[in-house]
Design an enzyme around this catalytic site. Structure first.
Site: not given
Length: 340
Positions: A20-21, A73, A103, A142, A214, A237
């Site tokens: 997820p970005m 997410q 994040c 995550k 990741n 990613g």
């Protein structure tokens, strides 16, 4: 694959996933990625629970059925609110609901979610337990290996143990610390050193957990190395976004054992045409889709011309498929490409 997948299938899909970005993995990006790989697990951008529950932003959950297997997410830290957001996502048909505990941005910290929650594993456990109880889709996490002055070798196994106790069976671990003060989100993706060996050790210590690694992965060769080492899955990613063809076109064959030949880049563009046309017919703009296609010909002659035409001509209100045709000229003509 255009319907919700079974749990066993999504575990297999998680052998390779696109991370997820924010501002990148929107529904247009995911549709493009799905054309290149039918098997890879795709993630949405982070969607905050407050935006869904209090803000009425259910449109953020929109996705095309062709995107399956696809995971949403969520970001948040209030168990009841996250449970309601998870219920909404499950109703939309997502195959997995992931909670962001990784994040490090200031905006995320101010909302008390993201990596800062690694300092409060009990709260995270309450959140995921509430999300699991509220709906049928699998809930995953995550996370980072730690934040600030935490000792990853101590904090990470305890965190995983707490998640397992709350009912989580699958996690993606970014193999870097997050520094909540002093580093920007970009710097947090690059400066803290990677510790792949620690994540490998977590898989050995928690063999019943499905763990993906990741951070810093940029090629299918590296994906294969991590899988061979012991990991259940690899999440990739920025490389999947900037050089999607290099990462995704051969993924089904190399990672999932498929025998059907992959599309080539030009076939991907052709397959995007009906989607783009439908988007334009609904009042959308070309650049909303085309911006995710800029890296499609990365590394090939004419790639710079492809990017330039899409960037310069794709923003106009009247821009349509003719811009795609014009952008293809440099990559279709090797001689002209050398001069572009």
């Amino acid at each position: 694959m255009n319907k919700k997948v079974e749990k066993s299938d999504i575990y297999r899909a998680a052998r390779l996933s696109v991370a997820p970005m924010m501002d990148w993995t929107d529904r247009h990006c995911r549709y493009l990625h799905r054309l290149m790989s039918k098997r890879t697990l795709l993630y949405t951008e982070m969607v905050t629970a407050p935006a869904l529950v209090r803000g009425g932003a259910r449109h953020l959950l929109r996705f095309d059925p062709a995107e399956h297997p696809v995971a949403v997410q969520l970001g948040g830290s209030e168990p009841k609110e996250l449970a309601e957001a998870a219920r909404m996502a499950a109703d939309e048909g997502y195959d997995e609901i992931n909670l962001n505990i990784g994040c490090p941005s200031d905006r995320v910290q101010s909302g008390c979610f993201g990596a800062v929650l690694m300092e409060n594993p009990a709260l995270v456990a309450d959140c995921v337990a509430a999300m699991i109880a509220a709906q049928p889709a699998e809930v995953t996490v995550k996370c980072r290996i730690g934040v600030d002055d935490q000792e990853p070798a101590e904090i990470l196994p305890a965190f995983i143990e707490t998640m397992r106790g709350a009912g989580v069976r699958r996690m993606a671990i970014h193999a870097r610390k997050a520094w909540l003060q002093g580093l920007s989100p970009k710097e947090n993706r690059e400066i803290p050193p990677l510790d792949y060996q620690l994540v490998y050790q977590m898989k050995r210590d928690f063999p019943d957990m499905h763990l993906s690694i990741n951070g810093g992965v940029s090629s299918l060769n590296e994906v294969e190395t991590h899988l061979a080492a012991c990991m259940d899955g690899v999440m990739i990613g920025r490389a999947a976004y900037h050089t999607p063809a290099d990462v995704l076109l051969d993924a089904d064959q190399r990672i999932f054992g498929e025998t059907t030949p992959p599309l080539d880049r030009f076939e991907v563009v052709d397959a995007m045409r009906p989607y783009i046309a439908a988007h334009l017919a609904e009042g959308g703009r070309l650049h909303q889709v085309a911006r995710h296609m800029l890296g499609l010909f990365a590394g090939l002659p004419g790639a710079r011309g492809w990017r330039r035409v899409l960037s310069e001509q794709g923003h106009g209100a009247s821009a349509g498929l003719e811009v795609i045709d014009a952008a293809l000229e440099p990559v279709r003509d090797p001689h002209r490409a050398l001069a572009v």
